[in-house]
Write a protein that holds these residues in place. Sequence first.
Motif, PDB file in Angstrom:
ATOM      1  N   ILE A   1     -11.093  65.120  27.923  1.00  0.00           N
ATOM      2  CA  ILE A   1     -11.282  65.092  26.442  1.00  0.00           C
ATOM      3  C   ILE A   1     -10.983  66.190  25.699  1.00  0.00           C
ATOM      4  N   GLN A   2     -10.362  66.322  24.704  1.00  0.00           N
ATOM      5  CA  GLN A   2     -10.408  67.405  23.707  1.00  0.00           C
ATOM      6  C   GLN A   2     -11.509  67.505  22.933  1.00  0.00           C
ATOM      7  N   ILE A   3     -12.137  68.956  22.921  1.00  0.00           N
ATOM      8  CA  ILE A   3     -13.404  69.482  22.512  1.00  0.00           C
ATOM      9  C   ILE A   3     -12.853  70.285  21.095  1.00  0.00           C
ATOM     10  N   ILE A   4     -13.504  69.637  20.062  1.00  0.00           N
ATOM     11  CA  ILE A   4     -13.534  70.410  18.791  1.00  0.00           C
ATOM     12  C   ILE A   4     -14.731  70.810  18.216  1.00  0.00           C
ATOM     13  N   VAL A   5     -15.360  72.188  18.513  1.00  0.00           N
ATOM     14  CA  VAL A   5     -16.594  72.628  18.075  1.00  0.00           C
ATOM     15  C   VAL A   5     -16.953  73.463  17.018  1.00  0.00           C
ATOM     16  N   CYS A   6     -17.574  73.188  16.098  1.00  0.00           N
ATOM     17  CA  CYS A   6     -17.690  74.052  14.883  1.00  0.00           C
ATOM     18  C   CYS A   6     -19.173  74.500  14.768  1.00  0.00           C
ATOM     19  N   GLY A   7     -19.563  75.658  14.185  1.00  0.00           N
ATOM     20  CA  GLY A   7     -20.788  76.052  13.799  1.00  0.00           C
ATOM     21  C   GLY A   7     -20.736  77.636  13.803  1.00  0.00           C
ATOM     22  N   ASP A   8     -22.080  78.196  13.482  1.00  0.00           N
ATOM     23  CA  ASP A   8     -22.125  79.592  13.607  1.00  0.00           C
ATOM     24  C   ASP A   8     -23.393  79.987  14.296  1.00  0.00           C
ATOM     25  N   PHE A   9     -23.206  80.730  15.456  1.00  0.00           N
ATOM     26  CA  PHE A   9     -24.240  80.968  16.309  1.00  0.00           C
ATOM     27  C   PHE A   9     -25.043  82.059  15.620  1.00  0.00           C
ATOM     28  N   LEU A  10     -24.797  82.647  14.497  1.00  0.00           N
ATOM     29  CA  LEU A  10     -25.571  83.743  14.059  1.00  0.00           C
ATOM     30  C   LEU A  10     -26.653  83.033  12.754  1.00  0.00           C
TER      31      LEU A  10
END
Length: 432
Positions: free
Chosen positions: A141-150
């Motif tokens: 499965i292609q994974i597209i992840v988004c976000g800010d760990f800070l």
Amino acid sequence: MAPRAPFKLTEEQRQVLSAVLSGKNVFFTGSAGTGKSFLLRQVIAALPPDSTAVTAATGIAACHISGVTLHSFAGVFMGGGIGTKEASLEQAVLRARQRSQLLRCRHLVIDEISMVHGQFFNTLERVARAVRNSNKPFGGIQIIVCGDFLQLPPVVRKGEQPATFCFETVAWRKSIEYNFELTRVMRQKDSRFVNILQKIRYGRCGAEVQAALKQTSTNHLDRRGIMATRICTHNDDVDFVNRTQLDKLPGSVQKFSALDTEASLSHLLNALCPSQLELKVGAQVMLTKNLDLSRGLANGSRGVVETFDSRGNLPSVPWYQALGLPKVKFVNGVEETIDMERWIINRPGFSSAVRRQLPLKLAWSVSVHKSQGMSLDCVEVSLSRVFESGQAYVALSRATALEGLRVVDFDPNRIQADPRVLEFYSGLRYTS
């Protein structure tokens, strides 16, 4: 209503979209206000809907992208600690529906990745491989992840060990091929404020930052009868403030009930769009959806209810109690009668769930978690009860300008960034 103002992708955003469309597993990040949510919606629109699972760590984030929570996609019980969730995931894949979803899925989108437990991310990757009978990461499965760990980290229950971030896991190292950071801030126009927020994001609170934040305590934010929204760290404080202030207003309450097509999914929309909304003339409100960006009517825009328009197009069902649609005067001077809007949850292989409700919520106060993604033109931030890394930054970065921000209970020790995240970002390589 006038058409919404068009947006164009920046060069940074085009690079991300190009990598996604080439089939790569992509992580893209950026500070608050860099257009991550806008870009993610463009990514989702470019992927085939029948084979794309659109998910997020929280119900609020999921609603913004017309998706479901990652746990809901995986069929996992939301209660209990992380160990309970892992066990629940192992059991869920034995059910036909979850197996079918994993087998049909070719693209998995995960928003607000910073709030996903690393242990859960690892388990989901392993289960996907097993169900799809493939040794490729996530079973191909292609994974597209988004976000800010800070920003906000995973939520942990009392007594649990600090959560593992997704970037610390074997699954992340095996699957993520490209990392991108969006650097152009669009929420704040003042370069000085942008620089202050960047320092806060990295947990730095030197003399310049402290002086700027302390100075905001004297800002007078009330304009045209619209008060500043107070961002609090705890839901009980938010509920108390909103209920108390609504009860103080004279006049009768107008109740607006949501109309849902799929009752079983109502809980996914409640955090963003209340199933029951109570308003009065004089109620402080904010928009929960972009209506007309060219006129400044965006998600988070602040206003006050002036009256109720009996000519409004309300649902003609016997139990609907409201007598008219609210006419709201916004802080920028725009007056608008707010009509019902739709929120849609798309589920590959299943019928869509639709909610119709007013795109408003009470806005005397809002929690840090529920403020994510908002841009607020008049906001008061209390830092006294901040209890985790990134929380102060999320609250402060909701403000569009220093002039529209008031910080109370200032304590520089509340501005923190997790050392593990700082190390991760210092070593991150961005690929064009």
